[in-house]
Scaffold this motif. Structure first.
Motif, PDB file in Angstrom:
ATOM      1  N   GLY A 141       9.221 -14.204  -6.497  1.00  0.00           N
ATOM      2  CA  GLY A 141       8.319 -13.230  -6.612  1.00  0.00           C
ATOM      3  C   GLY A 141       7.219 -14.036  -7.499  1.00  0.00           C
ATOM      4  O   GLY A 141       5.694 -13.784  -7.482  1.00  0.00           O
ATOM      5  N   LYS A 142       7.773 -13.953  -8.926  1.00  0.00           N
ATOM      6  CA  LYS A 142       6.698 -14.387 -10.276  1.00  0.00           C
ATOM      7  C   LYS A 142       6.120 -15.621 -10.064  1.00  0.00           C
ATOM      8  O   LYS A 142       4.737 -15.886 -10.410  1.00  0.00           O
ATOM      9  CB  LYS A 142       7.299 -14.107 -11.397  1.00  0.00           C
ATOM     10  N   ARG A 143       6.334 -16.114  -9.340  1.00  0.00           N
ATOM     11  CA  ARG A 143       5.738 -17.829  -9.044  1.00  0.00           C
ATOM     12  C   ARG A 143       5.120 -17.450  -7.842  1.00  0.00           C
ATOM     13  O   ARG A 143       4.391 -18.349  -7.878  1.00  0.00           O
ATOM     14  CB  ARG A 143       7.078 -19.304  -9.015  1.00  0.00           C
ATOM     15  N   VAL A 144       5.121 -17.031  -6.367  1.00  0.00           N
ATOM     16  CA  VAL A 144       4.925 -16.761  -5.627  1.00  0.00           C
ATOM     17  C   VAL A 144       2.853 -16.285  -6.366  1.00  0.00           C
ATOM     18  O   VAL A 144       2.327 -16.259  -5.378  1.00  0.00           O
ATOM     19  CB  VAL A 144       5.130 -15.919  -4.641  1.00  0.00           C
ATOM     20  N   TRP A 145       3.692 -14.481  -6.779  1.00  0.00           N
ATOM     21  CA  TRP A 145       2.457 -14.213  -7.303  1.00  0.00           C
ATOM     22  C   TRP A 145       1.518 -14.242  -8.002  1.00  0.00           C
ATOM     23  O   TRP A 145       0.392 -13.574  -8.138  1.00  0.00           O
ATOM     24  CB  TRP A 145       3.212 -12.948  -6.175  1.00  0.00           C
ATOM     25  N   ALA A 146       2.145 -14.731  -9.046  1.00  0.00           N
ATOM     26  CA  ALA A 146       1.527 -14.292 -10.744  1.00  0.00           C
ATOM     27  C   ALA A 146      -0.065 -14.503 -10.591  1.00  0.00           C
ATOM     28  O   ALA A 146      -0.838 -13.852 -10.728  1.00  0.00           O
ATOM     29  CB  ALA A 146       2.116 -14.724 -11.614  1.00  0.00           C
ATOM     30  N   ASP A 147       0.018 -15.970 -10.536  1.00  0.00           N
ATOM     31  CA  ASP A 147      -1.231 -15.987 -10.569  1.00  0.00           C
ATOM     32  C   ASP A 147      -2.692 -15.726  -9.267  1.00  0.00           C
ATOM     33  O   ASP A 147      -3.344 -15.438 -10.053  1.00  0.00           O
ATOM     34  CB  ASP A 147      -1.671 -17.795 -10.679  1.00  0.00           C
ATOM     35  N   ALA A 148      -2.230 -16.092  -8.013  1.00  0.00           N
ATOM     36  CA  ALA A 148      -3.144 -15.202  -7.445  1.00  0.00           C
ATOM     37  C   ALA A 148      -2.869 -13.718  -7.461  1.00  0.00           C
ATOM     38  O   ALA A 148      -4.677 -13.352  -7.647  1.00  0.00           O
ATOM     39  CB  ALA A 148      -2.112 -15.487  -5.235  1.00  0.00           C
ATOM     40  N   VAL A 149      -1.802 -13.151  -8.190  1.00  0.00           N
ATOM     41  CA  VAL A 149      -2.795 -11.579  -7.913  1.00  0.00           C
ATOM     42  C   VAL A 149      -3.469 -11.501  -9.104  1.00  0.00           C
ATOM     43  O   VAL A 149      -4.798 -10.472  -9.233  1.00  0.00           O
ATOM     44  CB  VAL A 149      -1.551 -10.168  -8.211  1.00  0.00           C
ATOM     45  N   SER A 150      -3.793 -12.131 -10.254  1.00  0.00           N
ATOM     46  CA  SER A 150      -4.663 -11.930 -11.631  1.00  0.00           C
ATOM     47  C   SER A 150      -5.560 -12.166 -11.112  1.00  0.00           C
ATOM     48  O   SER A 150      -6.421 -12.132 -11.208  1.00  0.00           O
ATOM     49  CB  SER A 150      -3.656 -12.754 -12.813  1.00  0.00           C
ATOM     50  N   GLU A 151      -5.526 -13.713 -10.383  1.00  0.00           N
ATOM     51  CA  GLU A 151      -6.926 -13.885 -10.004  1.00  0.00           C
ATOM     52  C   GLU A 151      -7.871 -12.870  -9.159  1.00  0.00           C
ATOM     53  O   GLU A 151      -8.484 -12.412  -9.173  1.00  0.00           O
ATOM     54  CB  GLU A 151      -6.633 -15.360  -9.388  1.00  0.00           C
ATOM     55  N   ALA A 152      -7.043 -12.150  -8.312  1.00  0.00           N
ATOM     56  CA  ALA A 152      -7.433 -11.336  -7.418  1.00  0.00           C
ATOM     57  C   ALA A 152      -8.198 -10.299  -7.510  1.00  0.00           C
ATOM     58  O   ALA A 152      -9.397  -9.764  -7.684  1.00  0.00           O
ATOM     59  CB  ALA A 152      -6.282 -10.987  -5.986  1.00  0.00           C
ATOM     60  N   ALA A 157     -12.637  -7.289 -10.632  1.00  0.00           N
ATOM     61  CA  ALA A 157     -13.153  -6.766 -11.766  1.00  0.00           C
ATOM     62  C   ALA A 157     -13.736  -5.071 -11.339  1.00  0.00           C
ATOM     63  O   ALA A 157     -14.209  -4.470 -12.666  1.00  0.00           O
ATOM     64  CB  ALA A 157     -14.181  -7.280 -11.786  1.00  0.00           C
ATOM     65  N   PRO A 158     -12.284  -4.248 -11.405  1.00  0.00           N
ATOM     66  CA  PRO A 158     -11.870  -2.999 -11.480  1.00  0.00           C
ATOM     67  C   PRO A 158     -13.011  -2.462 -12.805  1.00  0.00           C
ATOM     68  O   PRO A 158     -12.559  -3.808 -13.811  1.00  0.00           O
ATOM     69  CB  PRO A 158     -11.035  -2.343 -11.397  1.00  0.00           C
ATOM     70  N   ASP A 159     -13.506  -1.235 -13.481  1.00  0.00           N
ATOM     71  CA  ASP A 159     -13.871  -0.693 -14.675  1.00  0.00           C
ATOM     72  C   ASP A 159     -12.611  -0.722 -15.849  1.00  0.00           C
ATOM     73  O   ASP A 159     -13.211  -0.497 -16.963  1.00  0.00           O
ATOM     74  CB  ASP A 159     -15.088  -0.235 -15.230  1.00  0.00           C
ATOM     75  N   PHE A 160     -11.447  -0.184 -15.030  1.00  0.00           N
ATOM     76  CA  PHE A 160     -10.798  -0.284 -16.395  1.00  0.00           C
ATOM     77  C   PHE A 160      -9.418  -0.033 -15.069  1.00  0.00           C
ATOM     78  O   PHE A 160      -9.238   0.827 -14.180  1.00  0.00           O
ATOM     79  CB  PHE A 160     -10.548   1.583 -16.661  1.00  0.00           C
ATOM     80  N   VAL A 161      -8.199  -0.521 -15.770  1.00  0.00           N
ATOM     81  CA  VAL A 161      -6.863  -0.667 -14.905  1.00  0.00           C
ATOM     82  C   VAL A 161      -6.109   0.327 -15.615  1.00  0.00           C
ATOM     83  O   VAL A 161      -5.311  -0.193 -16.598  1.00  0.00           O
ATOM     84  CB  VAL A 161      -6.593  -2.078 -14.866  1.00  0.00           C
ATOM     85  N   LEU A 162      -5.242   1.164 -15.139  1.00  0.00           N
ATOM     86  CA  LEU A 162      -4.237   2.015 -14.990  1.00  0.00           C
ATOM     87  C   LEU A 162      -2.929   1.599 -14.357  1.00  0.00           C
ATOM     88  O   LEU A 162      -2.594   1.155 -13.785  1.00  0.00           O
ATOM     89  CB  LEU A 162      -4.284   3.278 -14.756  1.00  0.00           C
ATOM     90  N   ASP A 163      -1.794   0.933 -15.624  1.00  0.00           N
ATOM     91  CA  ASP A 163      -0.822   0.319 -15.162  1.00  0.00           C
ATOM     92  C   ASP A 163       0.322   0.857 -15.010  1.00  0.00           C
ATOM     93  O   ASP A 163       1.425   1.354 -15.972  1.00  0.00           O
ATOM     94  CB  ASP A 163      -0.694  -1.349 -15.631  1.00  0.00           C
ATOM     95  N   LEU A 164       0.668   1.209 -13.384  1.00  0.00           N
ATOM     96  CA  LEU A 164       2.220   2.398 -13.732  1.00  0.00           C
ATOM     97  C   LEU A 164       3.340   1.384 -13.210  1.00  0.00           C
ATOM     98  O   LEU A 164       4.402   2.142 -13.099  1.00  0.00           O
ATOM     99  CB  LEU A 164       1.674   3.273 -13.186  1.00  0.00           C
ATOM    100  N   ARG A 165       3.316   0.298 -13.006  1.00  0.00           N
ATOM    101  CA  ARG A 165       4.392  -0.312 -12.343  1.00  0.00           C
ATOM    102  C   ARG A 165       5.650  -0.558 -13.552  1.00  0.00           C
ATOM    103  O   ARG A 165       5.240  -0.522 -14.658  1.00  0.00           O
ATOM    104  CB  ARG A 165       3.584  -1.922 -12.484  1.00  0.00           C
ATOM    105  N   HIS A 177      -6.128 -11.218 -18.663  1.00  0.00           N
ATOM    106  CA  HIS A 177      -7.129 -11.067 -19.755  1.00  0.00           C
ATOM    107  C   HIS A 177      -8.764 -10.929 -19.581  1.00  0.00           C
ATOM    108  O   HIS A 177      -9.011 -11.224 -19.343  1.00  0.00           O
ATOM    109  CB  HIS A 177      -6.944 -12.204 -21.046  1.00  0.00           C
ATOM    110  N   GLY A 178      -8.718  -9.061 -20.782  1.00  0.00           N
ATOM    111  CA  GLY A 178      -9.930  -9.374 -21.270  1.00  0.00           C
ATOM    112  C   GLY A 178     -10.412  -8.179 -20.181  1.00  0.00           C
ATOM    113  O   GLY A 178     -11.822  -7.398 -19.986  1.00  0.00           O
TER     114      GLY A 178
END
Length: 250
Positions: A141-152, A157-165, A177-178
């Motif tokens: 899962g990490k290899r499949v999704w990590a880069d693609a989801v981060s780029e998405a 570019a939401p103004d703020f992300v609240l990560d409840l995962r 980052h950023g």
């Protein structure tokens, strides 16, 4: 604000929606990855014994292999209604009014090991795949999704992300980052104000938080906005280390 939720291992069966249409899902840049994962899951399902091994299914769960076998043509329902379990029971999206449901559709996305990051109202079928599984033809899962989801997320570019995962599902799509964000940990306050992590009530507290955000149609553009909303709505939310926030259960 964009709120990121984990999925749930348990899901409602059936649905009244048309079969999966990848073009209808959030983040079109993930379409090719989604196709690869779905193709791999369907192929794996032709060997039920191997599928049970790869997906780490017990004897009573082996029927879940059949869900993946018919995944492309199975009926769908909104992702926020598909998932069940403690978090989604506390969120109880089905009982929200239309305005609150629209808030969920706009502000909440769910990290799936099968479909990547989907909007709360994206129509998805039932399936079986966890973050830890490594499917032949697709990979972990990490290899499949990590880069693609981060780029998405970077492109959105939401103004703020609240990560409840959970940490396992955050790893499937790290917030770039950023990008202004906060990772939420649920804690309880003990003697002397010392906090300790909660496990049993972690999911319930996150579900209740999202329900309150949706019910109030919260307008949050950053950390300070969220702290102000929490104070006005009697939610005990505190700064944590680095980018964390602490949701204190009373």
């Amino acid at each position: 604000m964009l709120v990121l939720l984990p999925p749930s291992e348990t899901k409602r069966s059936g649905g009244e929606g048309a079969p999966l249409d990848l073009a209808r899902l959030a983040h079109p840049s993930l379409t090719s990855v989604r196709e690869r994962v779905i193709t791999a899951l369907v192929a794996l399902s032709t060997d039920p014994d191997e599928a049970a091994r790869v997906l780490k299914l017990g004897k009573t769960q082996r029927g879940d292999v059949d869900l993946n076998a018919v995944l492309p043509e199975a009926a769908t329902m909104p992702a926020v209604d598909r998932y069940t379990g403690v978090l989604y029971d506390a969120l109880d999206a089905a009982t929200l009014d239309e305005a609150s449901r629209r808030w969920l559709a706009t502000h909440v996305q769910i990290q799936s090991a099968a479909f990547g990051l989907v909007a709360a109202d994206d129509p998805v079928p039932s399936y079986r795949l966890s973050a830890a599984a490594s499917v032949p033809g697709a990979g972990s899962g990490k290899r499949v999704w990590a880069d693609a989801v981060s780029e998405a997320l970077r492109v959105a570019a939401p103004d703020f992300v609240l990560d409840l995962r959970s940490e396992a599902y955050s790893a499937l799509g790290p917030v770039p980052h950023g990008l202004p964000s906060a990772y939420v940990r649920v804690v309880a306050e003990g003697p002397g104000g010392v906090t300790r992590a909660l496990n049993h009530f972690n999911k319930r507290a996150k579900g209740e938080l999202v329900r309150r955000l949706a019910s109030s149609r919260a307008a949050v553009g950053g950390r300070e906005d969220l702290f102000a909303w929490a104070e006005a709505n009697d939610v005990d939310l505190r700064p944590g280390e680095r980018q964390e926030m602490l949701l204190v259960e009373r």
